[in-house]
Design a protein around this motif. Structure first.
Motif, PDB file in Angstrom:
ATOM      1  N   LEU A 174      42.849  47.998  33.336  1.00 54.23           N
ATOM      2  CA  LEU A 174      41.422  47.830  33.566  1.00 54.23           C
ATOM      3  C   LEU A 174      41.219  46.877  34.734  1.00 54.23           C
ATOM      4  N   ASP A 175      40.094  47.028  35.450  1.00 57.65           N
ATOM      5  CA  ASP A 175      39.976  46.254  36.683  1.00 57.65           C
ATOM      6  C   ASP A 175      38.833  45.257  36.688  1.00 57.65           C
ATOM      7  N   GLY A 176      38.460  44.739  35.503  1.00 60.83           N
ATOM      8  CA  GLY A 176      37.462  43.686  35.486  1.00 60.83           C
ATOM      9  C   GLY A 176      36.535  43.788  34.299  1.00 60.83           C
ATOM     10  N   VAL A 177      35.350  43.197  34.451  1.00 63.73           N
ATOM     11  CA  VAL A 177      34.345  43.152  33.391  1.00 63.73           C
ATOM     12  C   VAL A 177      32.996  43.562  33.977  1.00 63.73           C
ATOM     13  N   ILE A 178      32.193  44.271  33.177  1.00 70.71           N
ATOM     14  CA  ILE A 178      30.823  44.628  33.525  1.00 70.71           C
ATOM     15  C   ILE A 178      29.871  43.767  32.696  1.00 70.71           C
ATOM     16  N   LYS A 190      20.719  52.611  40.853  1.00 68.44           N
ATOM     17  CA  LYS A 190      20.310  51.246  41.207  1.00 68.44           C
ATOM     18  C   LYS A 190      21.389  50.264  40.756  1.00 68.44           C
ATOM     19  N   ARG A 191      21.671  49.277  41.600  1.00 71.62           N
ATOM     20  CA  ARG A 191      22.684  48.278  41.264  1.00 71.62           C
ATOM     21  C   ARG A 191      22.034  47.132  40.478  1.00 71.62           C
ATOM     22  N   VAL A 192      21.845  47.361  39.202  1.00 72.01           N
ATOM     23  CA  VAL A 192      21.180  46.383  38.351  1.00 72.01           C
ATOM     24  C   VAL A 192      22.137  45.753  37.343  1.00 72.01           C
ATOM     25  N   MET A 193      23.349  46.257  37.258  1.00 73.21           N
ATOM     26  CA  MET A 193      24.390  45.616  36.454  1.00 73.21           C
ATOM     27  C   MET A 193      25.216  44.725  37.380  1.00 73.21           C
ATOM     28  N   PHE A 194      26.199  44.041  36.802  1.00 72.11           N
ATOM     29  CA  PHE A 194      27.074  43.174  37.583  1.00 72.11           C
ATOM     30  C   PHE A 194      28.526  43.519  37.247  1.00 72.11           C
ATOM     31  N   LYS A 195      29.374  43.554  38.283  1.00 73.52           N
ATOM     32  CA  LYS A 195      30.795  43.789  38.061  1.00 73.52           C
ATOM     33  C   LYS A 195      31.591  42.623  38.611  1.00 73.52           C
ATOM     34  N   ILE A 196      32.552  42.197  37.839  1.00 72.74           N
ATOM     35  CA  ILE A 196      33.427  41.101  38.219  1.00 72.74           C
ATOM     36  C   ILE A 196      34.833  41.668  38.239  1.00 72.74           C
ATOM     37  N   LYS A 197      35.418  41.764  39.425  1.00 78.06           N
ATOM     38  CA  LYS A 197      36.720  42.393  39.581  1.00 78.06           C
ATOM     39  C   LYS A 197      37.759  41.366  40.009  1.00 78.06           C
ATOM     40  N   HIS A 198      38.998  41.688  39.728  1.00 77.13           N
ATOM     41  CA  HIS A 198      40.094  40.838  40.162  1.00 77.13           C
ATOM     42  C   HIS A 198      40.237  40.902  41.678  1.00 77.13           C
ATOM     43  N   GLU A 199      40.543  39.777  42.269  1.00 72.33           N
ATOM     44  CA  GLU A 199      40.694  39.716  43.715  1.00 72.33           C
ATOM     45  C   GLU A 199      41.901  38.854  44.061  1.00 72.33           C
ATOM     46  N   ARG A 200      42.816  39.430  44.827  1.00 69.99           N
ATOM     47  CA  ARG A 200      44.048  38.731  45.195  1.00 69.99           C
ATOM     48  C   ARG A 200      44.323  38.961  46.681  1.00 69.99           C
ATOM     49  N   GLU A 304      47.285  39.501  56.535  1.00 71.36           N
ATOM     50  CA  GLU A 304      46.884  39.079  55.189  1.00 71.36           C
ATOM     51  C   GLU A 304      45.725  39.964  54.746  1.00 71.36           C
ATOM     52  N   VAL A 305      45.837  40.524  53.545  1.00 71.94           N
ATOM     53  CA  VAL A 305      44.808  41.433  53.031  1.00 71.94           C
ATOM     54  C   VAL A 305      44.330  40.965  51.670  1.00 71.94           C
ATOM     55  N   ARG A 306      43.152  41.443  51.310  1.00 76.42           N
ATOM     56  CA  ARG A 306      42.579  41.189  49.988  1.00 76.42           C
ATOM     57  C   ARG A 306      42.610  42.494  49.207  1.00 76.42           C
ATOM     58  N   TYR A 307      43.032  42.425  47.946  1.00 74.24           N
ATOM     59  CA  TYR A 307      43.088  43.631  47.118  1.00 74.24           C
ATOM     60  C   TYR A 307      42.719  43.265  45.682  1.00 74.24           C
TER      61      TYR A 307
END
Length: 359
Positions: A174-178, A190-200, A304-307
């Motif tokens: 899984l790639d995060g939390v809603i 419409k973007r009315v929810m929020f997503k929090i994803k892993h970032e490295r 250097e990249v973000r993923y």
């Protein structure tokens, strides 16, 4: 169909934020194909995020919907392919096959599951104007008896639990939390929810580029590599988002590094031997006929990249450029720098997910 909400419908979307907001309803962010299922008796349709039907690709889910969901309903969710260990997005992609015989075979070999997480309609009632708390309660009642391959996503209003889910569930793919506002209505597209994803971040070798569709002197994407413990340069993903001016500049900057395939780690003989290299005429699963051949570069530059996450030995989504790293040697760009998530069983998140359905 005679439903209070009719296809096509664009799913409600989420905006990216860096931290989990308080005072919301939280659920895992599933990594699959977003889909709204419409059922009116024996009529079933699975719509996609781009409003195109996906019904023909998942006959096993159509049968499950007919057998288990309410006679007339519209439910938002995610189509996934799961093993006991984790979600398998690459396997899910292979399910979108044009041949009916292949679709039937894949439905038996790699069956999909549907994770429900919102209710748009039930019977003659349109639920889109109701607050999420009401929609969720009605969804739980409607799906109280479902079994695999249909599932109801877990939810919590406890911020501490959501934070724990964010850390633990990545190990199952899984790639995060809603986060959903408790009193929010359902607003398509419409973007009315929020997503929090892993970032490295990772330092990678630039080993080639693909040209942009606008012309042969414009870079479309940069091909990234990492070295294995055995010294083999593996292809792990791409960077693809640059302004047009920068794409032209990159083309000029990279010309001195252009080499031949015979002198490149990703040569065709090595590919035939089974190494992870881009194919000379690889076809995209998403754009039939799109040529993904590349221009080989001497693997001398480091970026250097973000993923967000890895799937196997590759970056799951297109990586984002951060900066060039002239201070790093290509040989120092290895898999050892990558953070590996904790292992976590899918069945501990949703009972029965990733396990064969009865019968």
């Amino acid at each position: 169909m005679r439903l209070p909400v009719l296809p096509p419908v664009s799913p409600m979307l989420a905006k990216s934020v860096t931290t989990i907001p308080p005072g919301a309803s939280y659920e895992p962010k599933w990594d699959g194909f977003r889909s709204i299922v419409f059922r009116d008796g024996d009529e079933v349709e699975f719509g996609s995020r781009n409003e195109r039907p996906m019904t023909r690709y998942f006959p096993e889910l159509v049968e499950a919907v007919k057998a288990q969901l309410p006679e007339r309903c519209v439910i938002d969710g995610e189509i996934v392919v799961a093993t006991k260990a984790r979600l398998e997005f690459e396997t899910l992609q292979l399910r979108l096959h044009p041949a009916a015989s292949r679709v039937t075979l894949l439905s038996e070999q790699t069956p999909a599951s549907f994770i429900a997480f919102d209710l748009l309609a039930l019977g003659d009632e349109d639920y889109t104007g109701r607050p999420f708390t009401e929609r969720r309660a009605a969804l739980e009642t409607a799906l109280a008896g479902v079994t695999a391959p249909l599932h109801l996503t877990p939810v919590t209003t406890d911020l501490a639990v959501a934070q724990r889910w964010f850390t633990e569930f990545e190990g199952a793919g899984l790639d995060g939390v809603i986060a959903k506002p408790l009193d929010g209505v359902y607003e398509p597209d419409k973007r009315v929810m929020f997503k929090i994803k892993h970032e490295r971040t990772a330092d990678c070798v630039v080993a080639g580029y693909r040209v942009h569709k606008s012309g042969p002197d414009v870079v479309g994407s940069l091909l990234l590599g990492l070295y294995t413990d055995g010294g083999v340069l593996n292809s792990i993903g791409v960077i693809g988002s640059f302004p047009m001016t920068r794409r032209r500049e990159l083309f000029e900057e990279l010309q001195p590094l252009v080499t031949t395939f015979e002198e490149h780690p990703w040569n065709w003989a090595a590919h035939e031997a089974g190494e992870r290299t881009p194919r000379k005429s690889e076809q995209s699963r998403w754009s039939v006929g799109k040529d993904l051949s590349f221009v080989p570069l001497r693997p001398e530059r480091v970026v250097e990249v973000r993923y967000s996450q890895m799937e196997g030995d590759r970056i799951r989504h297109t990586a984002q450029f951060i900066r060039w790293r002239p201070d790093r040697t290509p040989e120092s760009c290895t898999y050892s720098q990558l953070e590996r998530p904790l292992k976590f069983q899918l069945s501990d998140i949703v009972p029965g997910l990733g396990e064969p359905a009865d019968g």
